[in-house]
Design an enzyme around this catalytic site. Structure first.
Site, PDB file in Angstrom:
ATOM      1  CB  VAL A 104      -0.980  -0.042   1.154  1.00  0.00           C
ATOM      2  CG1 VAL A 104      -2.046  -1.428   1.049  1.00  0.00           C
ATOM      3  CG2 VAL A 104      -0.161  -0.167   2.488  1.00  0.00           C
ATOM      4  CG  HIS A 120      -4.136  -6.456  -0.535  1.00  0.00           C
ATOM      5  ND1 HIS A 120      -2.980  -7.008  -0.174  1.00  0.00           N
ATOM      6  CD2 HIS A 120      -5.179  -7.087  -1.195  1.00  0.00           C
ATOM      7  CE1 HIS A 120      -3.428  -8.326  -0.500  1.00  0.00           C
ATOM      8  NE2 HIS A 120      -4.555  -8.210  -1.047  1.00  0.00           N
ATOM      9  CB  CYS A 156     -16.812  12.136   3.916  1.00  0.00           C
ATOM     10  SG  CYS A 156     -17.318  12.517   2.350  1.00  0.00           S
ATOM     11  CB  CYS A 159     -21.718  11.863   3.156  1.00  0.00           C
ATOM     12  SG  CYS A 159     -20.610  10.732   3.474  1.00  0.00           S
ATOM     13  N   GLY A 196       9.390 -10.947  -2.524  1.00  0.00           N
ATOM     14  CA  GLY A 196       9.232 -10.625  -1.226  1.00  0.00           C
ATOM     15  C   GLY A 196       7.694 -10.566  -0.742  1.00  0.00           C
ATOM     16  N   PRO A 223      14.281 -13.926   0.947  1.00  0.00           N
ATOM     17  CG  PRO A 223      15.096 -12.420   2.413  1.00  0.00           C
ATOM     18  CD  PRO A 223      13.921 -13.019   1.561  1.00  0.00           C
ATOM     19  CB  ALA A 240      13.692  -7.472  -3.143  1.00  0.00           C
TER      20      ALA A 240
END
Ligand code: BV8
Length: 255
Positions: A104, A120, A156, A159, A196, A223, A240
């Site tokens: 993310v 995700h 928000c 709303c 990873g 790993p 990586a």
């Protein structure tokens, strides 16, 4: 059928339709804790899998929003590492390469990947609890966010409902467009690099398996052993940020 002593560099060089599938491990060397790393500070008493749920947010919005803002602050104070840059280099070298990430953070984008598929969601796409169609602005980081504290989520503007992190929580469906794009890329590719990830969270973990079933060669960079070992043609054991750049250099230096 396994290729005898496959040369991962040769497999990468010869591939024409590539997917790079990444998990938290590719961001580890940028200092972003993996999802399974023990949480620290205020979060040490919690299990990430229990915090990353709608129930946790509804039970204590300030705690969960504070956790995501703490994570976002960490990402903002770090840089993409050579692993992210190598993924972008593959994209630049082989047109049509698709980067699919479970992460993310925005480190693939900042490394130059054009349009990573975020299965995700993202720390940078907050939205209204009530109405996914109500995106919310990414707020300024609150004072003290870096120490890890409870922070009341914004409201928000459309709303008045609470704003939530724009991530996919456990028990929530993945964004349809992202999942469809990932499935299409996995079925069509001839090489999938899985980098990873522990390969245990579904349906994302199905992507490398789907690629293998569809006839692609799967190379893993991790790993540690993972359940994905059994679908990989080649397992490159290591970090990586070291393995991916070396693989890219070996693949295209040999030309
Ligand atoms: C859903 C965002 C249904 C939030 C995350 C079967 C089918 C479908 C669902 C399920 C199923 N079985 C169970 C489920 C439910 C659940 C699930 O999979 N549970 C697991 C625990 C069994 N799945 C869901 O709930 C999904 N939703 O199914 O909805 C539905 C359908 C219709 C309508 C309504 C509902 C949603 C799952 C998404 C959850 N959100 N993230 C946030 O980030 O806070 S998941 C999160 O954990 C990550 O995004 C990632 O996907 C996942 C695993 O993390 P990894 O990325 O793999 O990281 P991890 O820490 O685990 O491992 C790191 C790896 O890196 C390790 O292997 C390590 O060795 C390696 N590493 C370390 N250092 C390095 C390295 N590698 C390379 N270099 C290094 N330096």
């Amino acid at each position: 059928m396994s290729l005898l002593n496959p040369s991962a560099a040769g497999l990468l060089r010869d591939a024409r339709r590539i997917v790079v599938f990444t998990g938290a491990g590719i961001s580890a060397e940028s200092g972003v804790p993996t999802f399974r790393d023990d949480l620290t500070g205020l979060w040490a008493q919690f299990d990430a899998q229990r915090l990353a749920t709608p129930e946790a947010f509804h039970a204590d919005p300030d705690l969960v929003w504070g956790w995501y803002e703490w994570r976002r602050a960490r990402v903002l104070h770090t840089e993409p590492n050579p692993g992210h840059l190598a993924a972008a280099a593959i994209e630049a070298r082989v047109p049509g390469t698709v980067v699919i990430t479970q992460n993310v953070d925005d480190l693939h984008e900042r490394a130059g990947s054009r349009a990573p598929v975020h299965l995700h969601g993202s720390l940078f796409a907050p939205r209204c609890v009530a109405e996914a169609a109500h995106p919310a602005p990414v707020p300024e980081l609150a004072a003290g966010v870096g120490e890890g504290r409870r922070i009341p989520p914004p409201r928000c503007a459309d709303c008045g409902w609470l704003v939530r992190p724009g991530v996919v929580w456990f028990g929530e469906a993945l964004p349809e467009a992202a999942l469809t794009a990932a499935v299409d890329a996995a079925v069509a590719c001839d090489l999938l690099l899985t980098v990873g990830t522990s390969g245990v969270v579904y349906p994302a973990a199905e992507i490398p398996r789907l690629a293998a079933r569809s006839g692609a060669t799967v190379i893993q960079v991790n790993p540690e052993p993972t359940p994905l070992d059994r679908v990989c043609e080649v397992n490159l054991r290591g970090p990586a940020a070291e393995i991916l750049p070396a693989l890219v250099a070996a693949a295209w230096k040999e030309i």
